[in-house]
Design a protein around this motif. Structure first.
Motif, short mmCIF file in Angstrom:
data_model
loop_
_atom_site.label_atom_id
_atom_site.label_comp_id
_atom_site.label_asym_id
_atom_site.label_seq_id
_atom_site.Cartn_x
_atom_site.Cartn_y
_atom_site.Cartn_z
N MET A 104 42.27 50.29 40.63
CA MET A 104 43.43 49.44 40.94
C MET A 104 42.99 48.17 41.66
SD MET A 104 46.60 48.75 40.74
CE MET A 104 47.34 50.27 40.13
N HIS A 105 41.97 48.29 42.53
CA HIS A 105 41.50 47.11 43.27
C HIS A 105 40.98 46.06 42.30
CE1 HIS A 105 39.88 44.74 46.54
NE2 HIS A 105 38.69 44.76 45.98
N THR A 106 40.25 46.49 41.28
CA THR A 106 39.71 45.54 40.29
C THR A 106 40.85 44.88 39.52
OG1 THR A 106 37.71 46.90 40.06
CG2 THR A 106 38.18 45.30 38.30
N VAL A 107 41.88 45.66 39.19
CA VAL A 107 43.03 45.11 38.47
C VAL A 107 43.73 44.05 39.31
CG1 VAL A 107 45.31 45.64 37.51
CG2 VAL A 107 43.37 47.18 37.09
N LEU B 97 42.47 42.16 41.67
CA LEU B 97 41.64 40.96 41.75
C LEU B 97 41.71 40.16 40.45
CD1 LEU B 97 38.43 42.24 43.61
CD2 LEU B 97 40.24 40.76 44.51
N ALA B 98 41.72 40.87 39.32
CA ALA B 98 41.79 40.19 38.02
C ALA B 98 43.13 39.47 37.87
CB ALA B 98 41.59 41.20 36.90
N LEU B 99 44.21 40.13 38.27
CA LEU B 99 45.53 39.51 38.20
C LEU B 99 45.62 38.30 39.12
CD1 LEU B 99 47.86 42.65 38.11
CD2 LEU B 99 47.45 41.04 36.25
N ARG C 41 44.58 30.71 38.22
CA ARG C 41 44.13 29.79 37.17
C ARG C 41 45.27 29.38 36.25
NH1 ARG C 41 38.25 32.36 35.28
NH2 ARG C 41 37.10 31.76 37.18
N GLY C 42 46.43 30.00 36.39
CA GLY C 42 47.57 29.64 35.56
C GLY C 42 47.67 30.40 34.25
N SER C 43 46.78 31.36 34.02
CA SER C 43 46.84 32.12 32.77
C SER C 43 47.99 33.10 32.76
CB SER C 43 45.52 32.88 32.55
OG SER C 43 44.42 32.00 32.52
N LEU C 44 48.35 33.60 33.95
CA LEU C 44 49.46 34.53 34.09
C LEU C 44 50.54 33.92 34.96
CD1 LEU C 44 47.72 37.99 34.75
CD2 LEU C 44 48.68 37.14 32.60
#
Length: 237
Positions: free
Chosen positions: A1-4, A6-8, A14-17
């Motif tokens: 979950m921690h990796t998720v 950080l990715a989000l 960056r504006g991708s999401l």
């Protein structure tokens, strides 16, 4: 979950999401994310820049060019070019709170001139944490700070505090008292304008009533962890 997480966070920065809070209560979150290109109609960069600059000066003028560049993250040349492309007449104003030239659209200036100002009763506003009204300026923040320092309205990392304004000037901060389910105010002792306590009390009662209607006593999202991010294929307005 921690990796998720950080990715989000990285994709959002960056504006991708794009982020949407789907919670029905103001004191909890239901974090959802969607691909920005799917959730919002795309604009070319030039059109988006013009619309952003127009929105800034329309809502926050009079403001300086440095204010606009700080708020938007654009270069000054891009701000000036957007104003030229927009073609909406501007008025330059000199104000008591800044030696810099400040700009607002001429139709807004004429609207303010017709409206004028009221001597009483006092205009009281309760601004939220990180309220856009306080974050709209950098060079000319003194307009609402008056004689108080920046720490009266911002914490040590630059976040705008929940502020109480009287006639556009910061006089204190407010917080939510969960035990009493009511707004609690703390006033600055120096530099603030005279307090109209009756007007502030009336405004606090209105804010309290509104927050009580949107308050979730359980503070638990029925879908699960209120802090858990969810990635959805698209987001609708």
């Amino acid at each position: 979950m921690h990796t998720v997480r950080l990715a989000l966070k990285l994709a959002w920065e960056r504006g991708s999401l794009t982020y949407r809070n789907r919670s029905g209560a103001w004191n909890r979150e239901l974090r959802t994310f969607a691909v920005t290109a799917n959730a919002h109609h795309g604009l070319d960069r030039d059109t988006a820049t013009v619309r952003l600059v127009e929105a800034y000066f329309d809502r926050y003028g009079p403001a300086s060019l440095r204010d606009a560049t700080w708020w938007s993250g654009l270069a000054q040349a891009a701000v000036v070019n957007a104003l030229d492309r927009l073609g909406r007449p501007l008025t330059a104003a000199l104000t008591p709170w800044s030696t810099a030239a400040l700009y607002l659209f001429r139709d807004r200036f004429e609207e303010f001139t017709r409206t004028g100002t009221k001597a009483s009763p006092a205009q009281v506003d309760f601004l939220a944490h990180e309220d856009v009204a306080l974050k709209a300026y950098a060079q000319t923040r003194v307009r609402y700070l008056g004689g108080v320092g920046e720490r009266a309205a911002f914490n040590q990392i630059g976040e705008a505090l929940p502020a109480v304004l009287v006639d556009g000037r910061v006089v204190g901060t407010w917080s939510w008292d969960a035990r009493r389910r009511a707004v609690r105010c703390a006033y600055h002792r120096t530099g603030a304008p005279p307090l109209d306590r009756e007007a502030i009390r009336a405004a606090a009662e209105r804010v309290t009533a509104g927050l009580r209607r949107g308050y979730d006593d359980n503070r638990v999202n029925r879908a699960g962890d209120p802090e858990a991010p969810q990635l959805i294929p698209s987001a609708t307005p």
